[in-house]
Write a protein that holds these residues in place. Structure first.
Motif, PDB file in Angstrom:
ATOM      1  N   GLU A 281       0.820  -1.217   0.000  1.00  0.00           N
ATOM      2  CA  GLU A 281       0.000   0.000   0.000  1.00  0.00           C
ATOM      3  C   GLU A 281       0.846   1.256   0.000  1.00  0.00           C
ATOM      4  N   ASP A 282       2.077   1.177   0.532  1.00  0.00           N
ATOM      5  CA  ASP A 282       2.818   2.417   0.779  1.00  0.00           C
ATOM      6  C   ASP A 282       4.331   2.284   0.653  1.00  0.00           C
ATOM      7  N   LEU A 283       4.835   1.133   0.218  1.00  0.00           N
ATOM      8  CA  LEU A 283       6.275   0.887   0.088  1.00  0.00           C
ATOM      9  C   LEU A 283       7.020   1.099   1.408  1.00  0.00           C
ATOM     10  N   GLY A 284       6.293   1.033   2.492  1.00  0.00           N
ATOM     11  CA  GLY A 284       6.914   1.124   3.805  1.00  0.00           C
ATOM     12  C   GLY A 284       7.247   2.515   4.273  1.00  0.00           C
ATOM     13  N   GLU A 312       0.518  -9.566   0.291  1.00  0.00           N
ATOM     14  CA  GLU A 312       1.218  -8.366   0.732  1.00  0.00           C
ATOM     15  C   GLU A 312       2.713  -8.642   0.858  1.00  0.00           C
ATOM     16  N   CYS A 313       3.479  -7.710   0.355  1.00  0.00           N
ATOM     17  CA  CYS A 313       4.933  -7.835   0.351  1.00  0.00           C
ATOM     18  C   CYS A 313       5.509  -6.790   1.310  1.00  0.00           C
ATOM     19  N   ASP A 314       6.385  -7.203   2.177  1.00  0.00           N
ATOM     20  CA  ASP A 314       6.957  -6.304   3.186  1.00  0.00           C
ATOM     21  C   ASP A 314       8.093  -5.492   2.560  1.00  0.00           C
ATOM     22  N   VAL A 315       7.719  -4.444   1.837  1.00  0.00           N
ATOM     23  CA  VAL A 315       8.699  -3.548   1.231  1.00  0.00           C
ATOM     24  C   VAL A 315       8.971  -2.409   2.201  1.00  0.00           C
ATOM     25  N   GLN A 316      10.237  -2.177   2.500  1.00  0.00           N
ATOM     26  CA  GLN A 316      10.603  -1.101   3.430  1.00  0.00           C
ATOM     27  C   GLN A 316      11.602  -0.176   2.746  1.00  0.00           C
ATOM     28  N   MET A 317      11.068   0.827   2.026  1.00  0.00           N
ATOM     29  CA  MET A 317      11.941   1.782   1.337  1.00  0.00           C
ATOM     30  C   MET A 317      12.230   2.972   2.256  1.00  0.00           C
ATOM     31  N   THR A 318      12.671   2.636   3.454  1.00  0.00           N
ATOM     32  CA  THR A 318      13.004   3.657   4.443  1.00  0.00           C
ATOM     33  C   THR A 318      14.081   4.580   3.873  1.00  0.00           C
ATOM     34  N   ASP A 319      13.933   5.860   4.141  1.00  0.00           N
ATOM     35  CA  ASP A 319      14.861   6.905   3.675  1.00  0.00           C
ATOM     36  C   ASP A 319      14.674   7.252   2.196  1.00  0.00           C
ATOM     37  N   ALA A 320      13.662   6.670   1.530  1.00  0.00           N
ATOM     38  CA  ALA A 320      13.452   6.990   0.113  1.00  0.00           C
ATOM     39  C   ALA A 320      13.106   8.465  -0.081  1.00  0.00           C
ATOM     40  N   GLU A 321      12.354   9.020   0.865  1.00  0.00           N
ATOM     41  CA  GLU A 321      11.975  10.438   0.772  1.00  0.00           C
ATOM     42  C   GLU A 321      13.212  11.332   0.733  1.00  0.00           C
ATOM     43  N   GLU A 322      14.096  11.169   1.708  1.00  0.00           N
ATOM     44  CA  GLU A 322      15.291  12.015   1.784  1.00  0.00           C
ATOM     45  C   GLU A 322      16.249  11.732   0.626  1.00  0.00           C
ATOM     46  N   GLN A 373      20.343   6.004  -1.867  1.00  0.00           N
ATOM     47  CA  GLN A 373      19.755   5.497  -3.108  1.00  0.00           C
ATOM     48  C   GLN A 373      20.322   4.119  -3.452  1.00  0.00           C
ATOM     49  N   THR A 374      21.625   3.972  -3.328  1.00  0.00           N
ATOM     50  CA  THR A 374      22.269   2.693  -3.636  1.00  0.00           C
ATOM     51  C   THR A 374      21.789   1.586  -2.698  1.00  0.00           C
ATOM     52  N   ARG A 375      21.698   1.904  -1.418  1.00  0.00           N
ATOM     53  CA  ARG A 375      21.252   0.915  -0.440  1.00  0.00           C
ATOM     54  C   ARG A 375      19.801   0.499  -0.690  1.00  0.00           C
ATOM     55  N   ILE A 376      18.953   1.476  -0.960  1.00  0.00           N
ATOM     56  CA  ILE A 376      17.539   1.196  -1.202  1.00  0.00           C
ATOM     57  C   ILE A 376      17.379   0.352  -2.464  1.00  0.00           C
ATOM     58  N   TYR A 377      18.149   0.670  -3.500  1.00  0.00           N
ATOM     59  CA  TYR A 377      18.094  -0.092  -4.741  1.00  0.00           C
ATOM     60  C   TYR A 377      18.465  -1.559  -4.503  1.00  0.00           C
ATOM     61  N   ARG A 378      19.547  -1.779  -3.787  1.00  0.00           N
ATOM     62  CA  ARG A 378      19.992  -3.156  -3.533  1.00  0.00           C
ATOM     63  C   ARG A 378      18.947  -3.942  -2.747  1.00  0.00           C
ATOM     64  N   ASP A 379      18.374  -3.328  -1.735  1.00  0.00           N
ATOM     65  CA  ASP A 379      17.363  -4.008  -0.932  1.00  0.00           C
ATOM     66  C   ASP A 379      16.108  -4.314  -1.750  1.00  0.00           C
ATOM     67  N   PHE A 380      15.786  -3.419  -2.657  1.00  0.00           N
ATOM     68  CA  PHE A 380      14.559  -3.547  -3.441  1.00  0.00           C
ATOM     69  C   PHE A 380      14.598  -4.755  -4.375  1.00  0.00           C
ATOM     70  N   GLN A 381      15.784  -5.168  -4.785  1.00  0.00           N
ATOM     71  CA  GLN A 381      15.895  -6.271  -5.743  1.00  0.00           C
ATOM     72  C   GLN A 381      15.332  -7.576  -5.195  1.00  0.00           C
ATOM     73  N   SER A 382      15.344  -7.748  -3.887  1.00  0.00           N
ATOM     74  CA  SER A 382      14.872  -9.008  -3.298  1.00  0.00           C
ATOM     75  C   SER A 382      13.379  -9.233  -3.528  1.00  0.00           C
ATOM     76  N   VAL A 383      12.632  -8.160  -3.797  1.00  0.00           N
ATOM     77  CA  VAL A 383      11.202  -8.311  -4.077  1.00  0.00           C
ATOM     78  C   VAL A 383      10.988  -9.275  -5.236  1.00  0.00           C
ATOM     79  N   PHE A 384      11.858  -9.186  -6.238  1.00  0.00           N
ATOM     80  CA  PHE A 384      11.634  -9.941  -7.471  1.00  0.00           C
ATOM     81  C   PHE A 384      12.250 -11.335  -7.430  1.00  0.00           C
ATOM     82  N   ASP A 385      12.823 -11.693  -6.278  1.00  0.00           N
ATOM     83  CA  ASP A 385      13.203 -13.088  -6.071  1.00  0.00           C
ATOM     84  C   ASP A 385      11.961 -13.956  -5.876  1.00  0.00           C
TER      85      ASP A 385
END
Length: 492
Positions: A281-284, A312-322, A373-385
């Motif tokens: 609902e909110d990408l965390g 539901e997928c536990d996506v946590q894009m913490t710090d994406a705003e900043e 940005q780099t950290r968030i990108y790397r973490d995000f890839q696990s969604v598509f596993d």
């Protein structure tokens, strides 16, 4: 649309009462078969613009005379049996941020109100080479900054479903024109939301491709996931058709990658019952209004029985705003600081605020933004596993009055800034994944509601194939079927 008939072994689509109501794929087939003429469909689109545009202000510059000459030549090419381009004879509207040869290009800014370029930009030239016929320009915020399509040159574009409401932006004129069938295809551009949220608010389809797929040497910052050109249409098939004409490798664009554009003309059929879909609902992190969350859940409840997995997928894009704000700040400084130094407060207030905010950030803050940005990108890839695609709401809020610059409250608390209301899309821009906005019927207030479907990087064809399967599922339910505005009422 229309019935099907067979002639000489070829499948023909019966022509509807108004040619502008054809999809791009239908129209291109019929043009190639000589069933309809490029002249006829252009005149039908022009008639629709003249009838409906006064109500919504989607098309801000008209280029009918040149388009009519090009349509005549396109018709002759068909008659002569010459090779035809992917978009041969299709009328197209171009966003007023793209330069068009001998057609006014204002960037929707008073500073360029009378600017007439002497050449097309790279993307427009590419579309013309594939046979598209440019017959007008669509509205945008000034320099595309902001996501409410209004400016001091042309005023606001109004939502075709409720003319007191916004179409979003910045490709808002494009989305409204498509929704009312003024053209079968339009181009858009998207940094944070500019294709996806107007597509959602107007009930059409818009793709933000993987950065680098649609090359554009005019981009001010080469190594950036911001500033992506992309296709908009009324169906996934038409988006794929337009992408086949837009996608191209160009070594002058630092993000550009080798690509075979014709792959998008042959989408494979995907069985929706095989799809594993994750949703958030909110990408965390994103503030998403309660009514959007509830509507989103309702749409998924309707389509989930048709899918293999919808959970539901536990996506946590913490710090994406900043992180996005820092990355965006440098992008805007590179593109507009010289203009700000020259014109200052004569620029749109949103752009001035962005530039001044970016100037007050420190080098360390920018370094931290890129690191995040780099950290968030790397973490995000696990969604598509685990999942084929990730689905979110396409916008954090429902359409708001176009006279209002932006929603000042989100989830009941004050908005931090004018762009926070589309954070659920700019988080995806931050990681550079392709994302498509699909229409999913109406919201409780009677305006279109969209789903953002996110795929893996540089696998845009697969995303389109999945989106086409989801589109079929959505269209099979009255509550999720793509809505149409009352064009007769707008024209009256």
């Amino acid at each position: 649309m229309g019935s099907q008939r067979k002639t000489n072994g070829l499948s023909h689509t019966a022509v509807p009462g108004q040619l502008c109501d054809l999809t791009a794929s239908q129209a291109r087939l019929l043009i190639g078969q000589g069933v309809i003429s490029p002249v006829e469909i252009l005149e039908s689109c022009i008639a629709r613009v003249e009838a409906s545009n006064p109500s919504i202000n989607a098309v801000v510059t008209k280029a009918y005379e040149r388009a009519r000459l090009e349509a005549v030549r396109a018709a002759q090419d068909v008659a002569d049996g010459r090779p035809l381009g992917i978009l041969h004879g299709l009328p197209i509207l171009i966003k007023d941020l793209n330069e068009t040869e001998n057609i006014r290009t204002t960037y929707c800014s008073p500073l360029y109100e009378d600017h007439i370029p002497n050449a097309d930009d790279t993307v427009v030239a590419r579309l013309r080479q594939h046979g598209a016929i440019v017959f007008g320009k669509t509205n945008s915020p000034e320099f595309g900054i902001g996501s409410n399509t209004t400016n001091r040159v042309f005023g606001p574009t109004r939502n075709p479903f409720a003319t007191d409401l916004t179409v979003g932006g910045s490709s808002g004129g494009a989305a409204a024109a498509l929704s009312t069938h003024m053209a079968p295809i339009v181009n858009g551009s998207d940094s944070g939301a500019s294709i996806r949220n107007p597509a959602a608010f107007c009930g059409i389809v818009g793709l933000r491709p993987t950065p680098g797929l649609v090359s554009s040497p005019e981009r001010k910052v080469g190594m950036s996931t911001n500033g992506v050109e992309g296709p908009m249409a009324r169906t996934v098939a038409d988006v794929a058709l337009l992408l086949a004409a837009m996608a191209k490798h160009d070594p002058r664009d630092m993000m550009s990658v080798p690509v075979e554009p014709k792959q998008f003309l042959t989408l494979k059929s995907v069985d929706a019952s095989s799809l594993r879909v994750g949703f958030s609902e909110d990408l965390g992190f994103a503030p998403v209004d309660k009514i959007v969350r509830e509507t989103f859940r309702r749409k998924l409840e309707i389509i989930s029985p048709s899918l293999a997995v919808c959970e539901e997928c536990d996506v946590q894009m913490t710090d994406a705003e900043e992180a996005y704000w820092g990355v965006r700040g440098l992008y805007l400084l590179a593109g507009h600081h010289a203009r700000y130094k020259q014109h200052g407060q004569a620029l749109d207030a949103n752009l001035v605020w962005n530039i001044e905010d970016a100037l007050h950030s420190t080098p360390l803050q920018y370094a931290e933004a890129f690191s995040a940005q780099t950290r968030i990108y790397r973490d995000f890839q696990s969604v598509f596993d685990k999942y084929d695609v990730l689905i979110t709401p396409a916008v954090n809020v429902l359409p708001f009055p176009h006279a209002q610059s932006y929603p000042t409250t989100l989830e009941g608390r004050p908005a931090r800034h004018y762009a926070e209301w589309y954070s659920i899309t700019y988080a995806v821009s931050l990681v550079g994944h392709p994302a498509i906005s699909l229409s999913a019927g109406l919201d409780p207030h009677g305006t279109p509601f969209g789903l953002q479907v996110i795929g893996t990087r540089f696998n845009d064809r697969r995303l389109l194939e999945v989106a086409q399967a989801l589109e079929l599922v959505l269209s099979s339910h009255a509550e999720t079927r793509r809505p149409e505005p009352d064009v007769a009422a707008l024209s009256s």
